[in-house]
Design an enzyme around this catalytic site. Sequence first.
Site, mmCIF file in Angstrom:
data_model
loop_
_atom_site.group_PDB
_atom_site.id
_atom_site.type_symbol
_atom_site.label_atom_id
_atom_site.label_comp_id
_atom_site.label_asym_id
_atom_site.label_seq_id
_atom_site.Cartn_x
_atom_site.Cartn_y
_atom_site.Cartn_z
ATOM 1 N N ARG A 98 3.932 5.386 -28.256
ATOM 2 C CA ARG A 98 3.562 3.967 -27.373
ATOM 3 C C ARG A 98 2.645 3.119 -28.090
ATOM 4 N N PHE A 117 3.106 -8.354 -9.536
ATOM 5 C CA PHE A 117 2.711 -7.172 -10.070
ATOM 6 C C PHE A 117 3.485 -5.908 -9.392
ATOM 7 N N LYS A 167 -0.156 8.728 -14.658
ATOM 8 C CA LYS A 167 0.002 8.465 -15.991
ATOM 9 C C LYS A 167 -0.728 9.019 -16.989
ATOM 10 N N LEU A 168 -0.391 8.976 -18.272
ATOM 11 C CA LEU A 168 -0.643 9.920 -19.300
ATOM 12 C C LEU A 168 -2.398 9.920 -19.417
ATOM 13 N N THR A 197 8.060 -5.347 -18.393
ATOM 14 C CA THR A 197 7.705 -4.292 -19.187
ATOM 15 C C THR A 197 8.483 -4.049 -20.741
ATOM 16 N N ASP A 198 7.875 -3.654 -21.598
ATOM 17 C CA ASP A 198 8.619 -3.243 -22.809
ATOM 18 C C ASP A 198 9.706 -2.145 -22.705
ATOM 19 N N GLU A 199 9.677 -1.469 -21.699
ATOM 20 C CA GLU A 199 10.750 -0.534 -21.123
ATOM 21 C C GLU A 199 12.073 -1.047 -21.321
ATOM 22 N N LEU A 210 0.811 -1.248 -0.037
ATOM 23 C CA LEU A 210 0.044 -0.193 -0.170
ATOM 24 C C LEU A 210 0.998 1.211 -0.082
ATOM 25 N N LYS A 247 13.562 -2.636 -13.384
ATOM 26 C CA LYS A 247 12.919 -3.650 -13.937
ATOM 27 C C LYS A 247 13.842 -4.582 -14.942
ATOM 28 N N ALA A 279 5.675 -3.388 -7.754
ATOM 29 C CA ALA A 279 6.647 -2.719 -8.258
ATOM 30 C C ALA A 279 6.369 -0.905 -8.220
ATOM 31 N N VAL A 313 2.193 18.225 -22.181
ATOM 32 C CA VAL A 313 2.668 17.203 -23.385
ATOM 33 C C VAL A 313 4.314 17.437 -23.386
ATOM 34 N N TYR A 323 13.668 3.613 -13.747
ATOM 35 C CA TYR A 323 12.676 2.681 -13.558
ATOM 36 C C TYR A 323 12.807 1.320 -14.603
HETATM 37 P P1 NAD Z 1 0.745 0.470 -9.841
HETATM 38 O O1 NAD Z 1 2.102 1.544 -9.611
HETATM 39 O O2 NAD Z 1 -0.360 0.925 -9.974
HETATM 40 O O3 NAD Z 1 0.728 -0.347 -8.774
HETATM 41 C C1 NAD Z 1 1.969 -1.264 -8.114
HETATM 42 C C2 NAD Z 1 1.384 -1.581 -6.911
HETATM 43 O O4 NAD Z 1 2.429 -2.416 -6.232
HETATM 44 C C3 NAD Z 1 0.634 -0.752 -5.644
HETATM 45 O O5 NAD Z 1 -0.331 -1.492 -5.210
HETATM 46 C C4 NAD Z 1 1.749 -0.489 -4.556
HETATM 47 O O6 NAD Z 1 1.121 -0.537 -3.247
HETATM 48 C C5 NAD Z 1 2.342 -2.048 -4.755
HETATM 49 N N1 NAD Z 1 3.836 -2.241 -4.309
HETATM 50 C C6 NAD Z 1 4.887 -1.085 -4.537
HETATM 51 N N2 NAD Z 1 5.812 -1.555 -3.736
HETATM 52 C C7 NAD Z 1 5.526 -2.858 -3.201
HETATM 53 C C8 NAD Z 1 6.287 -3.432 -2.043
HETATM 54 N N3 NAD Z 1 7.424 -3.371 -1.993
HETATM 55 N N4 NAD Z 1 5.766 -4.786 -1.637
HETATM 56 C C9 NAD Z 1 4.449 -4.923 -1.827
HETATM 57 N N5 NAD Z 1 3.677 -4.181 -2.815
HETATM 58 C C10 NAD Z 1 4.296 -3.170 -3.196
HETATM 59 O O7 NAD Z 1 1.399 -0.379 -11.101
HETATM 60 P P2 NAD Z 1 0.788 -0.832 -12.209
HETATM 61 O O8 NAD Z 1 0.802 -0.046 -13.535
HETATM 62 O O9 NAD Z 1 -0.504 -1.816 -11.949
HETATM 63 O O10 NAD Z 1 1.982 -2.245 -12.903
HETATM 64 C C11 NAD Z 1 2.054 -3.356 -12.131
HETATM 65 C C12 NAD Z 1 3.256 -3.868 -12.707
HETATM 66 O O11 NAD Z 1 3.051 -4.201 -14.333
HETATM 67 C C13 NAD Z 1 4.466 -3.602 -12.522
HETATM 68 O O12 NAD Z 1 5.268 -4.287 -12.204
HETATM 69 C C14 NAD Z 1 4.799 -2.621 -13.849
HETATM 70 O O13 NAD Z 1 6.186 -2.675 -13.901
HETATM 71 C C15 NAD Z 1 4.217 -3.655 -14.963
HETATM 72 N N6 NAD Z 1 3.853 -2.884 -16.071
HETATM 73 C C16 NAD Z 1 3.247 -1.954 -16.035
HETATM 74 C C17 NAD Z 1 2.586 -1.472 -17.215
HETATM 75 C C18 NAD Z 1 1.583 -0.192 -17.383
HETATM 76 O O14 NAD Z 1 1.597 0.306 -18.467
HETATM 77 N N7 NAD Z 1 1.184 0.304 -16.206
HETATM 78 C C19 NAD Z 1 2.984 -1.785 -18.529
HETATM 79 C C20 NAD Z 1 3.785 -3.303 -18.600
HETATM 80 C C21 NAD Z 1 4.243 -3.650 -17.261
HETATM 81 O O1 DAU Z 2 5.409 0.731 -21.598
HETATM 82 C C1 DAU Z 2 5.166 0.470 -20.297
HETATM 83 C C2 DAU Z 2 5.291 1.366 -19.248
HETATM 84 O O2 DAU Z 2 4.469 2.256 -19.470
HETATM 85 C C3 DAU Z 2 5.293 0.745 -17.889
HETATM 86 O O3 DAU Z 2 6.276 -0.191 -17.681
HETATM 87 C C4 DAU Z 2 5.038 1.807 -16.995
HETATM 88 O O4 DAU Z 2 5.061 1.344 -15.453
HETATM 89 C C5 DAU Z 2 4.072 2.929 -17.132
HETATM 90 O O5 DAU Z 2 4.137 4.021 -16.149
HETATM 91 C C6 DAU Z 2 4.121 3.471 -18.661
HETATM 92 O O6 DAU Z 2 5.482 4.228 -18.713
HETATM 93 P P1 DAU Z 2 5.337 5.504 -19.727
HETATM 94 O O7 DAU Z 2 6.490 6.315 -19.136
HETATM 95 O O8 DAU Z 2 5.499 5.155 -21.120
HETATM 96 O O9 DAU Z 2 3.922 6.246 -19.191
HETATM 97 P P2 DAU Z 2 3.319 7.581 -19.002
HETATM 98 O O10 DAU Z 2 1.926 7.460 -18.677
HETATM 99 O O11 DAU Z 2 4.280 8.048 -17.679
HETATM 100 O O12 DAU Z 2 3.793 8.204 -19.989
HETATM 101 C C7 DAU Z 2 3.151 7.960 -21.445
HETATM 102 C C8 DAU Z 2 3.893 8.783 -22.483
HETATM 103 O O13 DAU Z 2 3.218 10.069 -22.156
HETATM 104 C C9 DAU Z 2 5.332 9.078 -22.376
HETATM 105 O O14 DAU Z 2 6.112 8.984 -23.510
HETATM 106 C C10 DAU Z 2 5.584 10.374 -21.542
HETATM 107 C C11 DAU Z 2 4.553 11.199 -22.180
HETATM 108 N N1 DAU Z 2 3.757 12.067 -20.970
HETATM 109 C C12 DAU Z 2 3.492 11.566 -19.750
HETATM 110 C C13 DAU Z 2 3.055 12.367 -18.796
HETATM 111 C C14 DAU Z 2 2.682 11.638 -17.450
HETATM 112 C C15 DAU Z 2 3.358 13.537 -21.259
HETATM 113 O O15 DAU Z 2 3.811 13.778 -22.493
HETATM 114 N N2 DAU Z 2 2.990 14.212 -20.177
HETATM 115 C C16 DAU Z 2 2.739 13.892 -18.973
HETATM 116 O O16 DAU Z 2 2.414 14.528 -18.178
#
Ligand code: NAD
Ligand code: DAU
Length: 338
Positions: A215, A82, A190-191, A126-128, A35, A155, A84, A207, A151
């Site tokens: 993306r 999940f 997030k975006l 993640t693809d990153e 949490l 990963k 992270a 932006v 980040y």
């Molecule tokens: P999120 O930030 O919404 O949620 C992360 C969760 O992990 C939260 O509930 C947080 O409380 C919990 N957490 C953090 N540190 C912890 C710890 N030390 N022990 C236990 N719980 C902990 O993340 P998300 O966007 O749901 O991403 C989940 C997973 O998917 C991550 O591993 C992320 O790298 C991966 N991922 C995310 C995306 C994306 O677009 N969001 C894409 C590809 C992969």
């Molecule tokens: O590709 C998977 C990843 O996607 C996950 O592993 C990450 O956990 C998740 O956060 C996400 O990463 P990005 O950096 O791609 O997502 P974000 O939503 O932060 O940004 C998406 C794109 O938008 C990126 O090119 C940055 C841009 N952006 C983001 C924010 C927050 C903006 O232009 N303005 C903004 O305010």
Amino acid sequence: MRLLVTGGCGFIGTNFVLHILETHPDAFILNLDKLTYAGNRANLADLEQDSEHYAFVRGDIADKALVVSLIKERRLDAVVNFAAETHVDRSIAGPAVFAQTNVAGTLNLLEAAREARVERFLHVSTDEVYGTLGPDGQFFETTPLAPNSPYSASKAAADHFVRAYHETYGLDTVTTRCSNNYGPYQFPEKLVPLMRLKAKNDEPLPVYGDGSNVRDWIYVLDHCRGVELALLKGRAGEVYNFGGAAEMANIDVVKAILRRTGQPESLIRFVADRPGHDRRYAMNFDKARKELGFEPAMDFETGLDKTVEWYDNNPAWLESVQSGAYREFMDQWYKERR
Ligand code: NAD
Ligand code: DAU
């Protein structure tokens, strides 16, 4: 199916728990979540009354003794990780917690899984980790890892430990790498949810750079289905890519959100670029198609409609995560049910 799901109170974890309990009525899920600011226990609070199928424990994946005891006591047969730190901008501002949770935490979880002899360790990546692409090409599972942000570096390090635990100790691991998710319950940093929120509030939409970074967007439920397939059908020691086959420039995503909120493009502000900003991501997921039968079902326009609609219909959720008030809501929720 008796799963330890970590990070189940975050965006994708919440959707995954709901999806598994809907599609596998006999499943039991123990959700271990620290949490952090990104974790919202209220997302799944109603499930806590159904102790045959769901339980929540607040804790850290880095706490090996806790994880071992949970796996043994609750007779869990697989881990789905999940948990992270996930926001790139936060990793630029403060990388240390990313190393702690994403690297040391995952390592501890692997150790615990090995000691408790789980049948499978599914690691969500993640693809990153692949770095960045130019105008052409795609990421394959064989693409060398070349992370550019703290980040993605954390990963990638975790992915290497997962691989090493399979090669060295024979732990049954599967790693999934997915592109950008969007959908219900995403934290509004997030975006997609951030831009929808700012548009609703009539605020400027920041932006980064010129908005031309690309993306590959996938609806969160499609990602959850991919993780489920990898858990059930993936081959031990393998990596599977997932994507949405929906490449979009950021500026086009922002404009699509403005159209849905009835706001003008004059709200867009081009601001200083993110340092080390990856130019383009594009996933090749032929391996997941062929071996797992994975196919993203949701097209971007419909998925974005559903997402904007969900946020429109859940203003209390958004308000509570913004203010952090969900923690107090939860205290109240427990008092009422005790
Ligand atoms: P999120 O930030 O919404 O949620 C992360 C969760 O992990 C939260 O509930 C947080 O409380 C919990 N957490 C953090 N540190 C912890 C710890 N030390 N022990 C236990 N719980 C902990 O993340 P998300 O966007 O749901 O991403 C989940 C997973 O998917 C991550 O591993 C992320 O790298 C991966 N991922 C995310 C995306 C994306 O677009 N969001 C894409 C590809 C992969
Ligand atoms: O590709 C998977 C990843 O996607 C996950 O592993 C990450 O956990 C998740 O956060 C996400 O990463 P990005 O950096 O791609 O997502 P974000 O939503 O932060 O940004 C998406 C794109 O938008 C990126 O090119 C940055 C841009 N952006 C983001 C924010 C927050 C903006 O232009 N303005 C903004 O305010």
